[in-house]
Design an enzyme around this catalytic site. Structure first.
Site, PDB file in Angstrom:
ATOM      1  N   ASP A   1     -28.090 -63.859 -21.629  1.00 42.36           N
ATOM      2  CA  ASP A   1     -26.714 -63.578 -22.367  1.00 42.36           C
ATOM      3  C   ASP A   1     -25.777 -63.224 -21.314  1.00 42.36           C
ATOM      4  O   ASP A   1     -25.609 -62.338 -20.449  1.00 42.36           O
ATOM      5  CB  ASP A   1     -26.908 -62.066 -23.197  1.00 42.36           C
ATOM      6  CG  ASP A   1     -25.821 -61.630 -24.032  1.00 42.36           C
ATOM      7  OD1 ASP A   1     -24.627 -61.863 -23.590  1.00 42.36           O
ATOM      8  OD2 ASP A   1     -25.981 -60.840 -24.818  1.00 42.36           O
TER       9      ASP A   1
ATOM     10  N   ARG B   1     -20.091 -78.202 -41.641  1.00 41.51           N
ATOM     11  CA  ARG B   1     -21.255 -77.350 -41.235  1.00 41.51           C
ATOM     12  C   ARG B   1     -22.022 -78.329 -40.083  1.00 41.51           C
ATOM     13  O   ARG B   1     -22.331 -77.843 -39.005  1.00 41.51           O
ATOM     14  CB  ARG B   1     -22.183 -77.096 -42.259  1.00 41.51           C
ATOM     15  CG  ARG B   1     -23.601 -76.495 -41.863  1.00 41.51           C
ATOM     16  CD  ARG B   1     -24.356 -75.785 -42.663  1.00 41.51           C
ATOM     17  NE  ARG B   1     -24.339 -76.325 -44.197  1.00 41.51           N
ATOM     18  CZ  ARG B   1     -24.998 -77.376 -44.534  1.00 41.51           C
ATOM     19  NH1 ARG B   1     -25.785 -78.053 -43.592  1.00 41.51           N
ATOM     20  NH2 ARG B   1     -25.034 -77.797 -45.870  1.00 41.51           N
TER      21      ARG B   1
ATOM     22  N   TYR C   1     -28.149 -55.586 -25.404  1.00 45.36           N
ATOM     23  CA  TYR C   1     -27.271 -55.158 -26.533  1.00 45.36           C
ATOM     24  C   TYR C   1     -27.995 -54.652 -27.584  1.00 45.36           C
ATOM     25  O   TYR C   1     -28.925 -55.187 -28.026  1.00 45.36           O
ATOM     26  CB  TYR C   1     -26.365 -56.352 -27.067  1.00 45.36           C
ATOM     27  CG  TYR C   1     -25.147 -56.136 -27.871  1.00 45.36           C
ATOM     28  CD1 TYR C   1     -24.135 -55.407 -27.788  1.00 45.36           C
ATOM     29  CD2 TYR C   1     -25.614 -56.749 -29.329  1.00 45.36           C
ATOM     30  CE1 TYR C   1     -23.386 -55.149 -28.615  1.00 45.36           C
ATOM     31  CE2 TYR C   1     -24.801 -56.526 -30.165  1.00 45.36           C
ATOM     32  CZ  TYR C   1     -23.508 -55.789 -29.993  1.00 45.36           C
ATOM     33  OH  TYR C   1     -22.620 -55.696 -30.993  1.00 45.36           O
TER      34      TYR C   1
ATOM     35  N   LYS D   1     -15.920 -61.102 -26.795  1.00 49.85           N
ATOM     36  CA  LYS D   1     -15.489 -60.150 -25.778  1.00 49.85           C
ATOM     37  C   LYS D   1     -14.669 -61.091 -24.828  1.00 49.85           C
ATOM     38  O   LYS D   1     -13.433 -61.359 -25.378  1.00 49.85           O
ATOM     39  CB  LYS D   1     -16.570 -59.759 -25.131  1.00 49.85           C
ATOM     40  CG  LYS D   1     -17.785 -59.278 -26.258  1.00 49.85           C
ATOM     41  CD  LYS D   1     -17.672 -58.310 -26.972  1.00 49.85           C
ATOM     42  CE  LYS D   1     -18.414 -57.981 -28.016  1.00 49.85           C
ATOM     43  NZ  LYS D   1     -19.778 -57.719 -27.757  1.00 49.85           N
TER      44      LYS D   1
HETATM   45  C1  LIG Z   1     -20.886 -57.902 -28.495  1.00 48.53           C
HETATM   46  C2  LIG Z   1     -22.280 -58.179 -28.110  1.00 48.53           C
HETATM   47  C3  LIG Z   1     -23.196 -59.147 -28.538  1.00 48.53           C
HETATM   48  C4  LIG Z   1     -23.115 -59.464 -30.125  1.00 48.53           C
HETATM   49  O1  LIG Z   1     -21.911 -60.210 -30.457  1.00 48.53           O
HETATM   50  P1  LIG Z   1     -21.148 -60.350 -31.696  1.00 48.53           P
HETATM   51  O2  LIG Z   1     -20.128 -61.275 -31.298  1.00 48.53           O
HETATM   52  O3  LIG Z   1     -20.464 -58.667 -31.701  1.00 48.53           O
HETATM   53  O4  LIG Z   1     -22.154 -60.572 -32.832  1.00 48.53           O
HETATM   54  C5  LIG Z   1     -24.353 -59.606 -27.736  1.00 48.53           C
HETATM   55  N1  LIG Z   1     -24.574 -59.306 -26.601  1.00 48.53           N
HETATM   56  C6  LIG Z   1     -23.627 -58.649 -25.688  1.00 48.53           C
HETATM   57  C7  LIG Z   1     -23.819 -58.440 -24.569  1.00 48.53           C
HETATM   58  C8  LIG Z   1     -22.430 -58.020 -26.524  1.00 48.53           C
HETATM   59  O5  LIG Z   1     -21.686 -57.423 -25.788  1.00 48.53           O
END
Ligand SMILES: *Cc1c(COP(=O)(O)O)cnc(C)c1O
Length: 378
Positions: free
Chosen positions: A170, A46, A98, A195
């Protein structure tokens, strides 16, 4: 080192012990100590794991920060970052962040005395008006989903600094292949690595990179205390995905440009949202802060009925949430990712019932265009 080289040689490439050119999957929870505290840098997985560490070092290098952290999802990464703040602190966020980010802030973290305000950060004046004495950070997403709105990262970072606030970005849509928020003066950059970084629809993960030793030590404390860490197998999959990020992003973008051109000239398409278009309201800012416009496009086909017809007739665009992988995906935000937003608010934002979002994959672009052409004439 140029970015494409860094994708392959950054971080900790391979295994010095055996010469293996790929980092091994250290599927282990604990580590032998030669006497109490006498360890080789790892005590418990961890706190730190060699495969995760290699990924974290790679992401640190790619984003140009001081330290990287890998989490079990993008949401775990975002939650850990907000846990750097205290009860009573206020954070300003982009209004069309998001959906999961909106949800965790307003429905979970708000229960612990944290305050959030959502503003259209594509206009700087909106931000300054909302700064309060207890504001601690500005959290932006650029480009946004699904309307691909652009916020000027450098200007937000400047404004934040003048008020002693942190700037958090982000960077999921652009990836460190196209956009480097830390170099533009921000403090924390984060990703849903599910992604583009992973890129193959086979792993859920999150990554954070910070620009100071203090933030590194504070975030490691949160990561180790709350425990939402990425496992070794998934860390390895991400490292593997990241190696081809450059070629994938170039190809995503080339395909997207051709598709945008096709959509822009199609009579059934009312409006196309893509930061690479000169008609996009913040095209100049996008051009200034990124070296590519990415593989996400939204377009309006006028009605829910038309959107339904399109979805039902495409062959190569899979109806699914998520984005950024090798396979092309299609979705209708008003009925899927943004269904929880009231209809009038959605319309106000431009998320109409006829708005279709596509994540352009790596199939042959002629097939993709042919597919859209057939489905649009149905
Ligand atoms: C998918 C997404 C998230 C969340 O991520 P997860 O891996 O699904 O928890 C956060 N920000 C953006 C821009 C996203 O497309």
């Amino acid at each position: 080192m140029k970015t494409k080289t860094k994708l392959i040689h950054g971080g900790i490439p391979g295994d010095p012990l055996t010469g293996a050119v790929s980092v091994p999957v250290y599927q282990v929870s604990t580590y032998k100590q030669e006497g109490i505290g006498g360890h080789k840098g790892f005590e418990y997985s961890r706190t730190g794991n060699p495969t995760r560490h290699a990924l974290e070092e790679l992401m640190k290098d790619l984003e140009g920060g001081k330290a990287g952290f890998a989490f079990s999802s993008g949401m775990a990464a975002i939650t850990a970052v907000i846990m750097l703040f205290n009860s009573g602190d206020h954070v300003l966020l982009t209004d069309d962040v998001y959906g999961g980010t909106f949800r965790v802030m307003t429905k979970v973290l708000s229960r612990f005395g944290l305050e959030f305000t959502f503003v259209d950060t594509s206009n700087l004046d909106n931000i300054e008006k909302e700064i309060k004495p207890n504001t601690k950070a500005i959290y932006i997403e650029t480009p946004t989903n699904p309307l691909l709105k652009i916020t000027d990262i450098k200007e937000v970072a400047k404004l934040a600094k003048s008020h002693q606030l942190l700037t958090i970005v982000d960077n999921t849509f652009s990836t460190p292949y196209w956009q480097h928020p830390l170099e533009l003066g921000t403090d924390i950059v984060l990703h849903s690595a599910t992604k583009y970084l992973g890129g193959h629809s086979d792993v859920v993960a999150g990554v954070v990179v910070v620009n100071s030793e203090q933030l590194a030590s504070d975030l490691h404390f949160v990561q180790n205390s709350t425990g939402g860490v990425l496992g070794p197998q998934d860390s390895w999959l991400l490292i593997r995905g990241i190696k081809t990020l450059g070629v994938r992003m170039e190809e995503h973008e080339a395909n997207t440009k051709a598709i945008v051109n096709f959509l822009n000239n199609h009579p059934a398409v009312k409006k196309v949202y893509y930061p690479g278009l000169e008609t996009h309201p913040n095209h100049d800012i996008a051009k200034k802060q990124t070296s590519g416009f990415g593989g996400m496009v939204s377009f309006d086909v006028g009605s829910e009925e038309n959107a339904d017809k399109l979805l039902n007739h495409v062959k190569y665009f899979t109806l699914a949430e998520s984005l950024g992988a090798v396979e092309s995906l299609i979705s209708v935000p008003a009925k899927m990712t943004h269904a929880s937003i009231p209809k009038d608010r959605r319309e106000e934002l431009g998320i109409t019932d006829g708005l279709v979002r596509i994540s352009v994959g790596l199939e042959d672009v002629d097939d993709l265009i042919e597919d859209l052409k057939n489905a649009l004439t149905k």
